[in-house]
Design an enzyme around this catalytic site. Structure first.
Site, PDB file in Angstrom:
ATOM      1  CE  LYS A 290      -5.633  -3.890   2.830  1.00 54.06           C
ATOM      2  NZ  LYS A 290      -6.035  -3.345   1.531  1.00 54.06           N
TER       3      LYS A 290
ATOM      4  CB  SER B 206      -9.963   6.130  -0.688  1.00 55.27           C
ATOM      5  OG  SER B 206     -10.812   5.016  -0.540  1.00 55.27           O
TER       6      SER B 206
ATOM      7  CD  GLN C  75      -3.233   0.489   0.405  1.00 53.91           C
ATOM      8  OE1 GLN C  75      -3.638  -0.646   0.535  1.00 53.91           O
ATOM      9  NE2 GLN C  75      -3.801   1.352  -0.410  1.00 53.91           N
TER      10      GLN C  75
ATOM     11  CB  THR D  47     -10.806  -1.140  -7.077  1.00 58.41           C
ATOM     12  OG1 THR D  47     -10.834  -0.386  -5.869  1.00 58.41           O
ATOM     13  CG2 THR D  47      -9.516  -1.935  -7.139  1.00 58.41           C
TER      14      THR D  47
ATOM     15  CG  ASP E 110      -8.781  -5.539   1.222  1.00 60.23           C
ATOM     16  OD1 ASP E 110      -8.276  -4.990   0.236  1.00 60.23           O
ATOM     17  OD2 ASP E 110      -8.550  -6.725   1.507  1.00 60.23           O
TER      18      ASP E 110
HETATM   19  P1  NDP Z   1     -14.652  -8.788  -1.832  1.00 55.62           P
HETATM   20  O1  NDP Z   1     -14.758  -9.298  -0.457  1.00 55.62           O
HETATM   21  O2  NDP Z   1     -15.700  -7.863  -2.335  1.00 55.62           O
HETATM   22  O3  NDP Z   1     -14.539 -10.016  -2.862  1.00 55.62           O
HETATM   23  C1  NDP Z   1     -13.512 -10.948  -2.779  1.00 55.62           C
HETATM   24  C2  NDP Z   1     -13.728 -11.995  -3.863  1.00 55.62           C
HETATM   25  O4  NDP Z   1     -12.577 -12.838  -3.921  1.00 55.62           O
HETATM   26  C3  NDP Z   1     -14.898 -12.901  -3.596  1.00 55.62           C
HETATM   27  O5  NDP Z   1     -15.434 -13.330  -4.819  1.00 55.62           O
HETATM   28  C4  NDP Z   1     -14.258 -14.048  -2.821  1.00 55.62           C
HETATM   29  O6  NDP Z   1     -14.981 -15.281  -2.900  1.00 55.62           O
HETATM   30  C5  NDP Z   1     -12.954 -14.187  -3.559  1.00 55.62           C
HETATM   31  N1  NDP Z   1     -11.902 -14.720  -2.670  1.00 55.62           N
HETATM   32  C6  NDP Z   1     -11.539 -14.279  -1.441  1.00 55.62           C
HETATM   33  N2  NDP Z   1     -10.543 -15.008  -0.928  1.00 55.62           N
HETATM   34  C7  NDP Z   1     -10.268 -15.945  -1.861  1.00 55.62           C
HETATM   35  C8  NDP Z   1      -9.330 -16.996  -1.937  1.00 55.62           C
HETATM   36  N3  NDP Z   1      -8.474 -17.250  -0.916  1.00 55.62           N
HETATM   37  N4  NDP Z   1      -9.309 -17.752  -3.067  1.00 55.62           N
HETATM   38  C9  NDP Z   1     -10.175 -17.483  -4.088  1.00 55.62           C
HETATM   39  N5  NDP Z   1     -11.083 -16.508  -4.064  1.00 55.62           N
HETATM   40  C10 NDP Z   1     -11.125 -15.748  -2.975  1.00 55.62           C
HETATM   41  O7  NDP Z   1     -13.205  -8.110  -1.933  1.00 55.62           O
HETATM   42  P2  NDP Z   1     -12.679  -7.022  -2.964  1.00 55.62           P
HETATM   43  O8  NDP Z   1     -13.281  -7.245  -4.299  1.00 55.62           O
HETATM   44  O9  NDP Z   1     -12.792  -5.700  -2.326  1.00 55.62           O
HETATM   45  O10 NDP Z   1     -11.113  -7.373  -3.012  1.00 55.62           O
HETATM   46  C11 NDP Z   1     -10.558  -8.302  -3.941  1.00 55.62           C
HETATM   47  C12 NDP Z   1      -9.068  -8.066  -4.064  1.00 55.62           C
HETATM   48  O11 NDP Z   1      -8.833  -6.730  -4.519  1.00 55.62           O
HETATM   49  C13 NDP Z   1      -8.252  -8.198  -2.767  1.00 55.62           C
HETATM   50  O12 NDP Z   1      -6.972  -8.679  -3.071  1.00 55.62           O
HETATM   51  C14 NDP Z   1      -8.140  -6.755  -2.296  1.00 55.62           C
HETATM   52  O13 NDP Z   1      -7.048  -6.562  -1.429  1.00 55.62           O
HETATM   53  C15 NDP Z   1      -7.949  -6.055  -3.624  1.00 55.62           C
HETATM   54  N6  NDP Z   1      -8.262  -4.625  -3.627  1.00 55.62           N
HETATM   55  C16 NDP Z   1      -9.503  -4.161  -3.257  1.00 55.62           C
HETATM   56  C17 NDP Z   1      -9.768  -2.809  -3.309  1.00 55.62           C
HETATM   57  C18 NDP Z   1     -11.131  -2.265  -3.046  1.00 55.62           C
HETATM   58  O14 NDP Z   1     -11.333  -1.061  -3.299  1.00 55.62           O
HETATM   59  N7  NDP Z   1     -12.084  -3.047  -2.580  1.00 55.62           N
HETATM   60  C19 NDP Z   1      -8.727  -1.833  -3.683  1.00 55.62           C
HETATM   61  C20 NDP Z   1      -7.492  -2.439  -4.133  1.00 55.62           C
HETATM   62  C21 NDP Z   1      -7.285  -3.776  -4.063  1.00 55.62           C
HETATM   63  P3  NDP Z   1     -15.862 -15.757  -1.649  1.00 55.62           P
HETATM   64  O15 NDP Z   1     -17.093 -14.907  -1.687  1.00 55.62           O
HETATM   65  O16 NDP Z   1     -16.119 -17.199  -1.924  1.00 55.62           O
HETATM   66  O17 NDP Z   1     -15.026 -15.546  -0.416  1.00 55.62           O
END
Ligand code: NDP
Length: 449
Positions: free
Chosen positions: A128, A381, A113, A212, A168
């Protein structure tokens, strides 16, 4: 390989002290490998102990989060906030609620970050936080009580000029709202800039929810145009995950002419050769909070496959990994290469293992690390905080336009740094070096702190 003596010594120290923190080590190693290309030009860094300070968080907070479930039983989770680096601004970075959360995961995310926030050009340091709490299957009341308990400790460590968390994995608008409510109640101040990703009725920014995913596509479009002379138009795309980032990446790349044929969650993936129907996807994920498998039950012609890693076997031109760290290994990367994929742009943080990155780069695919291509979320943000300070709100179009400009500039900064390092088009080196140089300059200027 790390060959420079100073980088090697600091990396060995990190390994000795934090060797059990696999994700953190992985993130440090990737950055240090890129810094090989600039370190010789800066002998003053070693004298100032710059790298030793850079890999050590300014503060690590770990705390108990007790809460009462619907049956009346007391549950205890562990909360974290890692305030990594404040050289260029107040700590900023999301909160993750997921059972896989450990100190190592939060440290790697805080470290990344710091560089990401530097790339946005906005004045934000890196931090974080999160908890090993699993929001899945919890009632509204349980989610609210957990968020309130989490904030009852966290509030004393944050503030609009100190540390400003956001969402996140597992933390969306609902959770941010509960935490903001509790913060306001404790400090007795409407301090909107303390948390971002807020609801639109209490200081949130239009386009933050989309930022994002949209930003990822703006960045990818720029790279495709500049380095391959092409675009999303007519391309087949895989978007892994189906959370916040994945949903809006799928929406934007569809708007840009791409066809998203596969999406996933942690259990499995769906394949829809006609292109994912976004209305159905949003309804399943946002209104019903259901599994991605429901998509295949409701959309004729689509298929569900158990196991999320199989998604990389689907033939595509462009892959957007948007789920979680290390979700793509070397086998996944090899499958993409064999199927003729031309670019992999990370929406998640560190979704490719080092072996997967080597395969993708070795085969000449475009590759962008998340710290550059997913920076649109934190950038927006930052725009939310700006609006909070100005006590006004911009239109969706205005925020989206600023986001687009920021992503274009991030791409350009990464590309320029890759050229300066003698590796034109290596956007990983470009992102690491460009992000680091600004933080390094600020740290050097501020003395030994
Ligand atoms: P969400 O909680 O909205 O969604 C996460 C998604 O990833 C879900 O579909 C989840 O499935 C899946 N998932 C989580 N863990 C795993 C795993 N171990 N293996 C496979 N699939 C997995 O999170 P976000 O969309 O906000 O975040 C997704 C990624 O983007 C993360 O790495 C986060 O750090 C990064 N990110 C997010 C930002 C944001 O603004 N939200 C900004 C920058 C980066 P299930 O529902 O089955 O758990």
């Amino acid at each position: 390989m790390i060959t420079n003596e100073y980088l090697k010594r600091v990396y060995d120290d990190v390994t000795r002290r934090d060797g059990h923190e696999a994700e953190f080590l992985q993130a440090v190693r990737e950055v240090f490998e890129s810094l090989e290309l600039v370190i010789d030009k800066h002998p003053e860094w070693e004298q100032a102990g710059l790298l030793e300070r850079f890999v050590e968080p300014e503060r690590v907070i770990e705390f108990r989060v007790p809460w009462v479930d619907d049956s009346g039983a007391v549950r205890v989770n562990r909360g974290y906030r890692v305030q990594f680096n404040s050289a260029i601004g107040p700590y900023k970075g999301g909160l993750r609620f997921h059972p896989s959360v450990t100190l190592s995961v939060i440290k790697f995310l805080g470290f990344e970050q710091t560089l990401k926030n530097s790339l946005t050009t906005l004045p934000m340091g890196g931090g974080k936080g999160g908890s090993d709490f699993d929001p899945k299957g919890k009632s509204e009341g349980e989610i609210m009580r957990f968020c309130q308990s989490f904030m009852t400790e966290l509030y004393r460590h944050i503030g609009q000029f100190t540390d400003t968390p956001a969402g996140d994995i597992g933390v969306g608008g609902r959770e941010v709202a509960y935490m903001y409510g509790q913060y306001k109640r404790i400090v007795d101040r409407f301090e909107a800039g303390v948390l971002t990703g807020k609801g639109l009725t209490f200081g949130g920014s239009l386009a933050r929810t989309q930022a994002t995913g949209y930003g990822l596509c703006y960045y990818a479009a720029e790279a495709l145009k500049h380095l391959k002379g092409t675009s999303f138009e007519g391309k087949t795309v895989i978007v892994s995950g189906s959370g916040n980032v994945a949903q809006y990446a799928a929406e934007k790349c569809t708007q840009l002419g791409g066809k998203v044929v596969a999406m996933s969650d942690s259990q499995g993936y769906v394949y829809d050769p006609k292109g994912i129907d976004l209305d159905v996807l949003f309804d399943i994920k946002q209104n019903r909070r259901a599994r991605i498998s429901v998509y295949a039950q409701e959309v004729p012609g689509s298929e569900y496959h158990e196991g999320c890693k199989g998604i990389w076997n689907v033939k595509c031109d462009i892959a957007l990994p948007c789920a979680s760290q290390n979700e793509m290994d070397a086998d996944g990367a090899k499958a993409l290469v064999a199927n003729g994929c031309i670019g992999v742009f990370e929406g998640a943080n560190m979704p490719l293992t080092p072996e997967a990155i080597a395969v993708v780069q070795g085969a000449g695919l475009l590759y962008s690390p998340g710290k550059a291509s997913n920076a649109g979320g934190v950038a927006t943000s930052g725009l939310e905080m700006t609006q909070n300070s100005m006590r006004l709100s911009w239109s969706f179009e205005e925020v989206d336009e600023r986001l687009h400009t920021i992503m274009t500039n991030i791409y350009q900064a990464c590309y320029d740094a890759s050229v300066e390092c003698g590796k034109p088009g290596d956007l990983m080196v470009g992102a690491n070096v460009a992000g680091f140089l600004k933080v390094a300059e600020a740290m050097m200027a501020q003395g030994i702190v």
